[in-house]
Design a protein around this motif. Structure first.
Motif, PDB file in Angstrom:
ATOM      1  N   UNK A 168       0.864  -1.180   0.000  1.00  0.00           N
ATOM      2  CA  UNK A 168       0.000   0.000   0.000  1.00  0.00           C
ATOM      3  C   UNK A 168       0.903   1.234   0.000  1.00  0.00           C
ATOM      4  N   UNK A 169       0.809   2.046  -1.055  1.00  0.00           N
ATOM      5  CA  UNK A 169       1.604   3.260  -1.156  1.00  0.00           C
ATOM      6  C   UNK A 169       0.698   4.472  -1.026  1.00  0.00           C
ATOM      7  N   UNK A 170       1.070   5.391  -0.157  1.00  0.00           N
ATOM      8  CA  UNK A 170       0.370   6.673  -0.044  1.00  0.00           C
ATOM      9  C   UNK A 170       1.361   7.777  -0.363  1.00  0.00           C
ATOM     10  N   UNK A 171       1.072   8.521  -1.436  1.00  0.00           N
ATOM     11  CA  UNK A 171       1.966   9.583  -1.878  1.00  0.00           C
ATOM     12  C   UNK A 171       1.377  10.921  -1.450  1.00  0.00           C
ATOM     13  N   UNK A 172       2.167  11.695  -0.711  1.00  0.00           N
ATOM     14  CA  UNK A 172       1.728  12.995  -0.190  1.00  0.00           C
ATOM     15  C   UNK A 172       2.217  14.092  -1.140  1.00  0.00           C
ATOM     16  N   UNK A 173       1.391  14.442  -2.096  1.00  0.00           N
ATOM     17  CA  UNK A 173       1.823  15.347  -3.163  1.00  0.00           C
ATOM     18  C   UNK A 173       2.049  16.769  -2.687  1.00  0.00           C
ATOM     19  N   UNK A 174       1.516  17.128  -1.512  1.00  0.00           N
ATOM     20  CA  UNK A 174       1.712  18.485  -0.987  1.00  0.00           C
ATOM     21  C   UNK A 174       2.907  18.580  -0.045  1.00  0.00           C
ATOM     22  N   UNK A 175       3.594  17.454   0.190  1.00  0.00           N
ATOM     23  CA  UNK A 175       4.725  17.447   1.109  1.00  0.00           C
ATOM     24  C   UNK A 175       6.012  17.183   0.334  1.00  0.00           C
ATOM     25  N   UNK A 176       6.708  18.243  -0.033  1.00  0.00           N
ATOM     26  CA  UNK A 176       7.957  18.099  -0.778  1.00  0.00           C
ATOM     27  C   UNK A 176       9.139  17.897   0.151  1.00  0.00           C
ATOM     28  N   UNK A 177       9.888  16.854  -0.064  1.00  0.00           N
ATOM     29  CA  UNK A 177      11.065  16.572   0.772  1.00  0.00           C
ATOM     30  C   UNK A 177      12.254  17.423   0.336  1.00  0.00           C
ATOM     31  N   UNK A 178      12.495  17.478  -0.970  1.00  0.00           N
ATOM     32  CA  UNK A 178      13.630  18.244  -1.486  1.00  0.00           C
ATOM     33  C   UNK A 178      13.537  18.322  -2.994  1.00  0.00           C
ATOM     34  N   UNK A 179      14.265  19.279  -3.552  1.00  0.00           N
ATOM     35  CA  UNK A 179      14.463  19.327  -4.998  1.00  0.00           C
ATOM     36  C   UNK A 179      15.590  18.368  -5.367  1.00  0.00           C
ATOM     37  N   UNK A 180      15.528  17.848  -6.564  1.00  0.00           N
ATOM     38  CA  UNK A 180      16.509  16.852  -6.985  1.00  0.00           C
ATOM     39  C   UNK A 180      17.486  17.464  -7.982  1.00  0.00           C
ATOM     40  N   UNK A 181      18.682  17.819  -7.541  1.00  0.00           N
ATOM     41  CA  UNK A 181      19.669  18.348  -8.482  1.00  0.00           C
ATOM     42  C   UNK A 181      20.119  17.256  -9.452  1.00  0.00           C
ATOM     43  N   UNK A 182      20.393  17.652 -10.677  1.00  0.00           N
ATOM     44  CA  UNK A 182      20.792  16.660 -11.681  1.00  0.00           C
ATOM     45  C   UNK A 182      22.142  16.032 -11.363  1.00  0.00           C
ATOM     46  N   UNK A 183      22.927  16.652 -10.473  1.00  0.00           N
ATOM     47  CA  UNK A 183      24.230  16.089 -10.113  1.00  0.00           C
ATOM     48  C   UNK A 183      24.121  14.769  -9.372  1.00  0.00           C
ATOM     49  N   UNK A 184      22.911  14.358  -9.009  1.00  0.00           N
ATOM     50  CA  UNK A 184      22.723  13.071  -8.327  1.00  0.00           C
ATOM     51  C   UNK A 184      22.983  11.885  -9.247  1.00  0.00           C
ATOM     52  N   UNK A 185      22.899  12.089 -10.551  1.00  0.00           N
ATOM     53  CA  UNK A 185      22.903  10.964 -11.487  1.00  0.00           C
ATOM     54  C   UNK A 185      24.268  10.828 -12.159  1.00  0.00           C
ATOM     55  N   UNK A 186      25.317  10.728 -11.328  1.00  0.00           N
ATOM     56  CA  UNK A 186      26.667  10.710 -11.852  1.00  0.00           C
ATOM     57  C   UNK A 186      27.316   9.343 -11.828  1.00  0.00           C
ATOM     58  N   UNK A 187      28.440   9.251 -12.521  1.00  0.00           N
ATOM     59  CA  UNK A 187      29.280   8.056 -12.502  1.00  0.00           C
ATOM     60  C   UNK A 187      30.739   8.518 -12.519  1.00  0.00           C
ATOM     61  N   UNK A 188      31.641   7.595 -12.717  1.00  0.00           N
ATOM     62  CA  UNK A 188      33.075   7.870 -12.731  1.00  0.00           C
ATOM     63  C   UNK A 188      33.692   7.429 -14.052  1.00  0.00           C
ATOM     64  N   UNK A 189      34.708   8.147 -14.475  1.00  0.00           N
ATOM     65  CA  UNK A 189      35.542   7.745 -15.607  1.00  0.00           C
ATOM     66  C   UNK A 189      36.988   7.984 -15.196  1.00  0.00           C
ATOM     67  N   UNK A 190      37.903   7.244 -15.803  1.00  0.00           N
ATOM     68  CA  UNK A 190      39.308   7.323 -15.398  1.00  0.00           C
ATOM     69  C   UNK A 190      40.201   7.528 -16.613  1.00  0.00           C
ATOM     70  N   UNK A 191      41.319   8.187 -16.367  1.00  0.00           N
ATOM     71  CA  UNK A 191      42.260   8.402 -17.472  1.00  0.00           C
ATOM     72  C   UNK A 191      42.755   7.084 -18.017  1.00  0.00           C
ATOM     73  N   UNK A 192      42.828   6.034 -17.142  1.00  0.00           N
ATOM     74  CA  UNK A 192      43.312   4.733 -17.584  1.00  0.00           C
ATOM     75  C   UNK A 192      42.233   3.899 -18.282  1.00  0.00           C
ATOM     76  N   UNK A 193      41.037   4.478 -18.472  1.00  0.00           N
ATOM     77  CA  UNK A 193      40.020   3.800 -19.286  1.00  0.00           C
ATOM     78  C   UNK A 193      40.424   3.751 -20.756  1.00  0.00           C
ATOM     79  N   UNK A 194      41.470   4.478 -21.106  1.00  0.00           N
ATOM     80  CA  UNK A 194      41.888   4.496 -22.503  1.00  0.00           C
ATOM     81  C   UNK A 194      41.095   5.507 -23.300  1.00  0.00           C
TER      82      UNK A 194
END
Length: 686
Positions: free
Chosen positions: A187-213
């Motif tokens: 059972x899911x109850x979504x509270x649309x009037x209660x915002x927890x936080x804004x989601x910055x796009x920087x959350x969706x990151x990964x890593x790359x390395x110089x030795x990846x070629x």
């Protein structure tokens, strides 16, 4: 394979103690289905076994275990890491007596590898009259309560023991599994009037390395990274950052052509529409070297690298560094620059950048590293970096991996926030988790399987829910480990094949940008976790079904008016160990995931039911609009003086504060200021 032509007998008995109260991770835990599951081992004795025998009824390619006891005390014994007795309630398997039948067998559990034998039970009491059938299959169901006469918290071995007094004819076993009662529908109850936080796009990151070629020059990889929805790539590569002297590689020298220098890495950022996070060399570098790198990227070239950190895991003895002490890291010594000096030199070149320091997960680990760096950090510092990996190498427990995100991240982030509030109370330092994944070294095959899709999606949800400002999974490309795993979302030894974990990113990128409060009746660690966010065009929900059955969840949408329809984006695996997943029903999705249409969702109402596929991550996008305007504090349908007064009373609050509601943060800057109050007042018509 599950058999359809059995002599079926289901023995009805009592549940294992506490099973109904603690939902299982898997409703079915496979032990043997045509082959022994990878997390089980053969610890048998006094038997001749063939785990690859032809099915005595259907023949090949169907397979079974052929068992023949060679002495009075022989036993087929299968071993697993400790299994909680509350997780499952029944041992089920199919048995075939060969051409003779009638074998006399006992079944027993052991609570440890070398002992803890529970009283055995006679198999015949769970079979039809005549016992083990000749030339036919019968299914057996033994309640674990019968096998656990002596109370125990867990068990590790299951044994089929010879009770005939001598050698006997071969028999066959297949479809051995532990099962649990079906969980209650979520059972899911979504509270649309209660915002927890804004989601910055920087959350969706990964890593790359110089030795990846030269991955920047590979069109297939570039296309797959661009299609993933990844927004940030960290460079130049974990521990190697503290050995990397950027100017020795840029401009590229002939002997360094195999690697990816700064200029080439920036070309990868540009081709994939991602931002960069750079790690300056603290361990063997200097403040001047780091400042020159900022000059090169942001002044000489207008590449606008906004976020920088100083060193990588300097607290660890495995890291190349002149110190592993937190105070020395911040303050430096007579011959080495500290992180404060690094920050000052870098911001002298570009004062608009953000600079972060290496952090620990609590105040005591690594000789009090976290306390030391926060106590000595200057006002120059903007964020605090943490790393977390769930499992040690060698641990192949699906249960532990899937339970880890909701079981550990809330406590980790609460501890980090406590440190920040205690030792840097006025700073509002951001938390950046720029390395996370399943294993901290030598990843297992689980990294390549569906289980990692569920794990990464849930980890991202916990980081988002916990208030992290930015996050970077390790990593987009890595390499095959000695344990048969690979950190990479793309496999450089298999034509950059996308692993199941890759799909966690496009599914999260379908979510809205304001996280909402959500109540979930299910056990998020073991069964079903969910997150909700408000988008410009409706409501979004990301749900993770960790079970092997479809779960029909009831969704209650509070303070939201749906238009009646929506779409679903779904990545699902056939099993937790599956190395590929379908995307929106397409078993071989193209590189351009945008060309795969989402699945239609109908009948969306303020309360409706949706069935979430087994072993899946699903993002629902539900058309509609919230019924409360952002400035209507009491949700009475109009912005009035009482709303303006209420907002003014919240003036000065920040994201993460008690009572914070991101709905009122009109300019999405993470704080309720006069700008927000004035914007709300503009909505009021006296």
């Amino acid at each position: 394979m599950l058999r359809r032509l059995w002599i079926l007998l289901i023995f009805l008995g009592a549940f294992a103690p506490g099973a109904a109260a603690n939902a299982p991770l898997l409703l079915t835990l496979p032990i043997y289905t045509d082959s022994l599951a990878s997390d089980w081992q053969n610890w048998s004795w006094g038997t001749t076994l063939n785990f690859d025998a032809a099915d005595p009824v259907s023949g090949l390619p169907d397979r079974a275990i052929s068992v023949q006891y060679t002495n009075n005390w022989g036993g087929l014994s299968l071993r697993h890491e400790a299994i909680p007795v509350t997780a499952y309630d029944t041992l089920r398997f199919a048995i075939h007596g060969g051409g003779v039948g009638g074998q006399i067998i006992q079944v027993l559990l052991q609570t440890s590898d070398g002992g803890g034998e529970q009283p055995p039970v006679a198999l015949n009491q769970y079979l039809p009259p005549g016992g083990v059938p000749a030339s036919a299959w019968a299914e057996v169901a033994i309640p674990l309560a019968d096998l656990l006469a002596d109370p125990a918290p867990s068990f590790a071995r299951i044994t089929w023991h010879n009770d005939s007094g001598g050698a006997n004819a071969a028999f066959y076993l297949d479809d051995i599994r532990l099962t649990a009662p079906d969980p209650a529908p979520p059972q899911l109850t979504i509270h649309s009037a209660q915002g927890i936080r804004r989601l910055p796009t920087a959350l969706y990151g990964s890593n790359a390395a110089y030795w990846n070629g030269n991955i920047h020059a590979d069109a297939d990889l570039v296309a797959k990274v661009a299609a993933s929805g990844i927004t940030v790539l960290r460079y130049p590569g974990g521990s190697s950052s503290d050995e990397y002297h950027w100017a020795q590689w840029d401009p590229g020298a002939a002997n360094n052509a195999w690697a990816m220098n700064t200029t080439e890495f920036v070309s990868l950022l540009q081709a994939t529409n991602t931002q960069g996070l750079f790690t300056a060399n603290f361990g063997s570098g200097s403040a001047a070297e780091a400042a020159a790198w900022v000059q090169f990227t942001n002044v000489t070239h207008n590449w606008n690298i906004r976020r920088w950190e100083i060193g990588n895991e300097i607290y660890g003895s495995w890291e190349t560094s002149w110190t592993h002490d937190g105070t020395a890291y911040m303050q430096g010594d007579a011959t080495h620059d500290g992180a404060n000096a690094f920050c000052a030199a870098m911001k002298a070149v570009d004062p608009t950048i953000e600079v972060g320091i290496v952090g620990a997960l609590n105040a005591t680990e690594y000789n009090g590293w976290g306390l030391a760096v926060l106590s000595n950090a200057s006002d120059c510092i903007d964020f605090y970096v943490i790393h977390y990996y769930a499992l040690p190498p060698g641990n192949t427990s699906y249960q532990q991996l899937l339970q880890d995100p909701p079981s550990h991240w809330p406590a980790i982030l609460a501890e980090v926030r406590t440190m920040l509030a205690t030792y840097a109370p006025s700073r509002h330092l951001k938390i950046v988790a720029d390395e996370y994944n399943a294993y901290y070294t030598e990843p297992e095959e689980l990294q390549l399987q569906t289980v990692n899709l569920l794990f990464l999606a849930d980890t991202l949800g916990q980081l988002i829910q916990g208030g992290v400002a930015a996050a970077n999974q390790w990593d987009i490309v890595n390499g095959l480990s000695s344990n048969g795993g690979d950190y990479g979302l793309l496999l450089n030894w298999d034509s950059y094949r996308r692993t199941p974990g890759y799909f966690s990113f496009p599914l999260w990128r379908q979510m809205g940008d304001m996280l909402l409060a959500l109540d979930n009746s299910a056990n998020a660690a073991t069964t079903f976790s969910a997150y909700a966010a408000l988008a410009n065009d409706g409501l979004t929900i990301l749900a993770i079904n960790k079970t092997d059955q479809a779960l029909a969840a009831t969704l209650n949408l509070q303070d939201f008016a749906p238009s009646g329809s929506g779409v679903a984006y779904v990545a699902a695996g056939a099993s937790l160990s599956a190395t590929s997943v379908s995307y929106n029903g397409n078993a071989s999705p193209p590189v351009n995931l945008g060309s795969v249409p989402p699945l239609p969702v109908s009948g969306v109402a303020t309360t409706f039911t949706y069935s979430f596929a087994p072993f899946s991550v699903t993002t629902l996008r539900l058309a509609g609009a919230p019924t409360c305007a952002w400035s209507d504090v009491d949700c009475d349908g109009a912005t009035q003086l009482d709303d303006i007064t209420a907002l003014a009373g919240r003036w000065g609050s920040h994201e993460g504060d008690i009572g914070w509601n991101a709905r009122f943060d009109h300019d999405a800057d993470g704080a309720l200021t006069v700008v927000d109050v004035q914007a709300a007042a503009a909505q009021w018509t006296p």
